[in-house]
Design an enzyme around this catalytic site. Structure first.
Site, short mmCIF file in Angstrom:
data_model
loop_
_atom_site.label_atom_id
_atom_site.label_comp_id
_atom_site.label_asym_id
_atom_site.label_seq_id
_atom_site.Cartn_x
_atom_site.Cartn_y
_atom_site.Cartn_z
N TYR A 83 -9.29 11.23 -10.16
CA TYR A 83 -10.24 9.91 -10.40
C TYR A 83 -11.92 9.07 -10.73
O TYR A 83 -12.11 8.67 -11.50
CB TYR A 83 -9.40 8.64 -9.37
CG TYR A 83 -9.24 7.76 -9.79
CD1 TYR A 83 -8.44 6.82 -11.37
CD2 TYR A 83 -10.16 6.82 -9.00
CE1 TYR A 83 -9.09 5.26 -11.43
CE2 TYR A 83 -9.48 5.16 -9.49
CZ TYR A 83 -9.33 4.40 -10.73
OH TYR A 83 -8.70 2.83 -10.98
N LYS A 128 -14.13 8.77 -13.89
CA LYS A 128 -14.92 7.66 -13.47
C LYS A 128 -15.98 7.66 -13.59
O LYS A 128 -17.06 7.33 -14.53
CB LYS A 128 -14.59 6.85 -12.40
CG LYS A 128 -13.17 5.62 -13.01
CD LYS A 128 -12.99 5.01 -13.87
CE LYS A 128 -11.40 4.10 -14.16
NZ LYS A 128 -11.01 3.55 -15.22
N ASN A 143 -10.89 -2.19 -4.99
CA ASN A 143 -9.10 -3.12 -4.67
C ASN A 143 -8.59 -5.05 -4.54
O ASN A 143 -10.06 -5.93 -3.90
CB ASN A 143 -8.90 -2.93 -3.04
CG ASN A 143 -9.38 -1.62 -2.86
OD1 ASN A 143 -9.98 -1.21 -2.71
ND2 ASN A 143 -7.82 -0.71 -1.89
N ASP A 172 -9.02 9.95 2.00
CA ASP A 172 -8.72 8.59 2.05
C ASP A 172 -9.98 8.20 2.60
O ASP A 172 -10.77 8.44 3.98
CB ASP A 172 -7.58 8.05 3.56
CG ASP A 172 -6.64 6.35 3.27
OD1 ASP A 172 -6.23 6.36 2.86
OD2 ASP A 172 -7.83 6.17 2.69
N1 UDP Z 1 -1.93 2.37 2.72
C1 UDP Z 1 -1.98 2.50 3.81
N2 UDP Z 1 -0.21 2.45 3.88
C2 UDP Z 1 0.77 2.40 2.98
C3 UDP Z 1 -0.60 1.85 1.33
C4 UDP Z 1 -1.90 1.89 1.70
O1 UDP Z 1 -2.42 2.49 5.22
O2 UDP Z 1 1.48 1.86 2.48
C5 UDP Z 1 -4.03 2.53 3.03
C6 UDP Z 1 -4.84 3.62 2.39
O3 UDP Z 1 -4.40 4.86 3.17
C7 UDP Z 1 -5.71 3.27 2.23
C8 UDP Z 1 -5.38 2.01 1.90
O4 UDP Z 1 -4.34 1.64 2.72
O5 UDP Z 1 -6.92 2.94 3.38
C9 UDP Z 1 -5.47 0.85 0.38
O6 UDP Z 1 -4.68 1.91 0.21
P1 UDP Z 1 -4.42 1.40 -1.52
O7 UDP Z 1 -3.56 2.62 -1.87
O8 UDP Z 1 -4.14 0.05 -2.27
O9 UDP Z 1 -5.91 2.10 -2.28
P2 UDP Z 1 -6.66 3.02 -2.52
O10 UDP Z 1 -7.90 1.68 -2.07
O11 UDP Z 1 -6.98 4.20 -1.25
O12 UDP Z 1 -7.44 3.70 -3.38
#
Ligand code: UDP
Length: 342
Positions: A174, A178, A203, A304
């Site tokens: 990704y 991108k 986000n 992450d």
């Molecule tokens: N996250 C979490 N629990 C979940 C899903 C995501 O704590 O059930 C955390 C994830 O580790 C990240 C943030 O929330 O730090 C945002 O995750 P998302 O999958 O929305 O997208 P990202 O910003 O990582 O692309």
């Protein structure tokens, strides 16, 4: 109905700069997705003619079914992969091309890396070829992920930050996809003078975002868990940060950047600049849903990013855009949409 309200909000928000898509012919890849289908709704309501290309890999037909059924004179749906060379056979002329197609959830990065990389490289080249042929404006939806895991001294992150990305990391399909898409945009601008624009989306949440399986992002996952009383699944200790934009703000930013002459050849961060930890988000969701859910903590996914927040000065100055919806209001809207589904 929340989506109808949101569509009106977006249209009103564009009036100040007399932005009007009436009579324009717009091609959108990923038009059956979360943000893409919002854009289709807005453009149709504004009087544009919309050609939606989507392979329905993560997008959903139900997002555009009303347009297919009720707006057949204005709306055409083509179930096609933007990577497929057959898209180059589309003979229509377009005024504006919006390339949104791509899976975008971290769990999809692990499962479909080749498709993601292809959509953002070959798919971007294909849309650029269509733009070249039509002499159209073209917008590419890039991402905050082009910054990777940014050095904290560059958070909030301006567009000038070059990024901190591991080229073979778990998210690289990704991130590098991108980044390559952006490089294609820059190459077509330099070599052919194509009228390009790039938005880096941070986000975003709102009605139609998926909560299920590998598609689920943090906001819809937490809201759904809280509403049914399941444990709220915080990854790591929840100290990592994100900044959450409601769909109407993000879509407004995209539609400004796609058409304004001042955006030509430029890159813009589009997102909300209120940074918070994931644990703070979990607490806010629990409170706003009056939920009894517990928090459960599990391993932080590999790669992450620790912090993410945009500097949006450039979009404010050049696009006359700013994020308007705070998290409380956005969550209220989102929760009301979730209730409509019941
Ligand atoms: N996250 C979490 N629990 C979940 C899903 C995501 O704590 O059930 C955390 C994830 O580790 C990240 C943030 O929330 O730090 C945002 O995750 P998302 O999958 O929305 O997208 P990202 O910003 O990582 O692309």
């Amino acid at each position: 109905m929340q989506i109808e309200k949101d569509v009106k909000t977006i249209i009103n928000s564009l009036k100040d700069s007399s932005i009007d898509y009436k009579g324009l012919r717009v091609l959108i890849s990923g038009g059956a997705g979360f943000l893409g289908s919002y854009i289709c709704d807005v453009l149709i309501e504004m009087g544009a003619t919309v050609f939606c290309v989507d392979n329905l890999s993560s997008g959903r037909l139900e997002n555009i079914q009303d347009l297919i059924d009720q707006k057949e004179d204005q709306f055409t749906f083509m179930r096609q992969d933007i990577v497929d060379a057959s898209v180059l056979e589309i003979e229509d002329q377009f005024d504006v091309i919006l390339h949104l197609a791509s899976r975008a959830a971290p769990m999809e990065f692990e499962k479909y890396p080749i498709a993601i990389l292809s959509t953002n490289t070959i798919g971007t080249m294909n849309t650029l070829e269509l733009a070249k042929r039509s002499n159209a404006k073209i917008l590419f939806t890039s991402t905050s992920e082009t910054y990777g895991d940014p050095d904290p001294q560059f958070v909030p992150t301006p567009e000038t930050y070059a990024g901190s990305v591991i080229s073979t990391g778990i998210r690289s399909c990704y991130e590098e996809g991108k980044r390559s898409g952006e490089a294609f945009m820059a190459a077509y601008l330099r070599q052919y003078g194509i009228n390009t624009r790039i938005v880096r989306i941070f986000n975003t949440y709102g009605p139609r975002i998926r909560a299920d399986g590998v598609y689920g992002r943090v906001v819809p996952r937490f809201v759904n868990q809280a509403l049914i009383g399941d444990p709220i699944t915080v990854f790591g200790d929840g100290a990592q940060t994100r900044s959450f934009s409601y769909a109407t703000d993000t879509v407004e930013g995209i539609l400004r950047a796609a058409i304004l002459d001042s955006a030509s050849g430029e890159i813009f961060n589009i997102g909300n600049d209120k940074e918070m930890t994931v644990l703070q988000l979990a607490k806010i969701v629990k409170e706003q849903t009056n939920s009894d859910s517990e928090f459960v903590f599990s391993k932080l996914p590999e790669g992450d990013p620790k912090r993410r927040c945009p500097n949006v000065t450039k979009a404010k100055t050049i696009l006359n855009w700013s994020p308007k919806v705070d998290l409380h209001t956005g969550l209220k809207n989102f929760i009301s949409w979730v209730s409509e589904l019941k």
